[in-house]
Write a protein that holds these residues in place. Sequence first.
Motif, short mmCIF file in Angstrom:
data_model
loop_
_atom_site.label_atom_id
_atom_site.label_comp_id
_atom_site.label_asym_id
_atom_site.label_seq_id
_atom_site.Cartn_x
_atom_site.Cartn_y
_atom_site.Cartn_z
N HIS A 24 -5.30 0.60 1.75
CA HIS A 24 -4.35 1.19 2.55
C HIS A 24 -4.40 0.91 3.94
O HIS A 24 -3.71 1.51 5.05
CB HIS A 24 -4.09 2.81 2.35
N GLY A 25 -5.13 -0.07 4.42
CA GLY A 25 -5.25 -0.38 5.80
C GLY A 25 -6.46 -0.06 6.50
O GLY A 25 -7.37 0.91 6.07
N LYS A 26 -6.70 -0.74 7.55
CA LYS A 26 -7.98 -0.45 8.33
C LYS A 26 -8.01 1.07 8.74
O LYS A 26 -6.96 1.83 9.35
CB LYS A 26 -7.82 -1.31 9.68
N VAL A 27 -9.27 1.56 8.80
CA VAL A 27 -9.58 3.00 9.13
C VAL A 27 -9.94 2.95 10.57
O VAL A 27 -10.64 2.12 11.16
CB VAL A 27 -10.75 3.62 8.29
N GLU A 28 -9.66 4.10 11.21
CA GLU A 28 -9.80 4.37 12.67
C GLU A 28 -11.59 4.29 12.87
O GLU A 28 -12.32 4.48 12.00
CB GLU A 28 -9.45 5.58 13.03
N LYS A 29 -11.81 3.65 14.01
CA LYS A 29 -13.13 3.57 14.43
C LYS A 29 -13.97 4.68 14.38
O LYS A 29 -15.13 4.78 14.10
CB LYS A 29 -13.19 2.63 15.76
#
Length: 379
Positions: free
Chosen positions: A25-30
């Motif tokens: 589902h796409g990149k996760v927040e840092k």
Amino acid sequence: MHLLHPYYIIAIIYMLIFSYQEVFHGKVEKKSLWILGVYLMVIAGLRDQVGPDYGSYRGIYVYSDTKLYISIIMKALGMQGPQPMEVEWLYVFINKILLNIFNAPFYILTFVIAILAVYFKVEYTRENTFYPFTFMLFMFIPGFFIGESGQIRQNLASFIAYFGIKYIKERKLIAYLICIYLAAGIHTVCWAFLPMYWLVRIPLNKFVMLSLIITSILLSPFEVYRVFGSWMASIASDSTVALGLNGYMDESVERLNGAIGIPEVMMAILTFFLFAFDEKMKEKFPYYEYHRAYVVIGICFYFIFRNNPIFASRLAGAFIGFAYIIIPNAMYVVSANTKKMIYSFVIALTIFNFVVFSSFRNIVAGRFTWELYQNHILP
């Protein structure tokens, strides 16, 4: 089978949730990764009497106070001081500062080391893979228990060296040399990373890689590492810590069915990923060739040092920890169906490692179970 303490189970579930999210589902927040990082700092750094190496490192903590600052400084400059330095200068210096200036109890040292190690681990992971949670989940067992909660010196030193790959990419030689110098000040094994600034630039093809790996396998019975003499012995000098590690890892690396065991299977898996996805990784993953060099050297070192469990775990292990990043990275360059297959394999291998680690005396000897684990601030 023994049950890991719920604190570790919470970390695994957290990583699993965000691993699935980042892959599909796409990149996760840092910030989600740093929440995990802080949590790992606490459960590793503030553990109380946890880890089979705990007593050995407490002994080093006391030992460090016997060393004069002049001896530490002279050792840092490559000179012989008034006292012999049996442990690396920077690690002794950190110990001595905490004791002399802050009069800190031992768990403050483990907390400081954990903060540094997890920081460099998160930064290295964030910069070198699109799937940081997947990589950290994949490496959690047994990596977190051997590293952040076990051999804390080599673990910290290795992640400082791993962090230094950013300076190889940027071709900043002085910055890279400083990284390796500081890492080697924590653990001597990191001097082995020094040539990587130049070696990663050497072109490798499948024929060269296969030739190097086969040659290493053939050399394995001959123990050619003995020609390096005293430098190799210095890597294994802290034998009490090595014995602590072997106290809970020996069953998990036991050779089965004609000298084939879990380490050899893992080398076969690494080799498969190295060759199966080499072309696509070169096309689509930035600086893949640099990572590939670490993989090849790690596999070769494993077989060359295979007959010596200390060298195999310290020298080869330092490179192998770096090498595993190509497995989750392969998901970035393949089709959706192949990505699902690789992800299923990663999760299956994680479950397998969990079962293996829990089935032997590993977690009991290390006091990682729900009834034995203790923490200085957590209930």
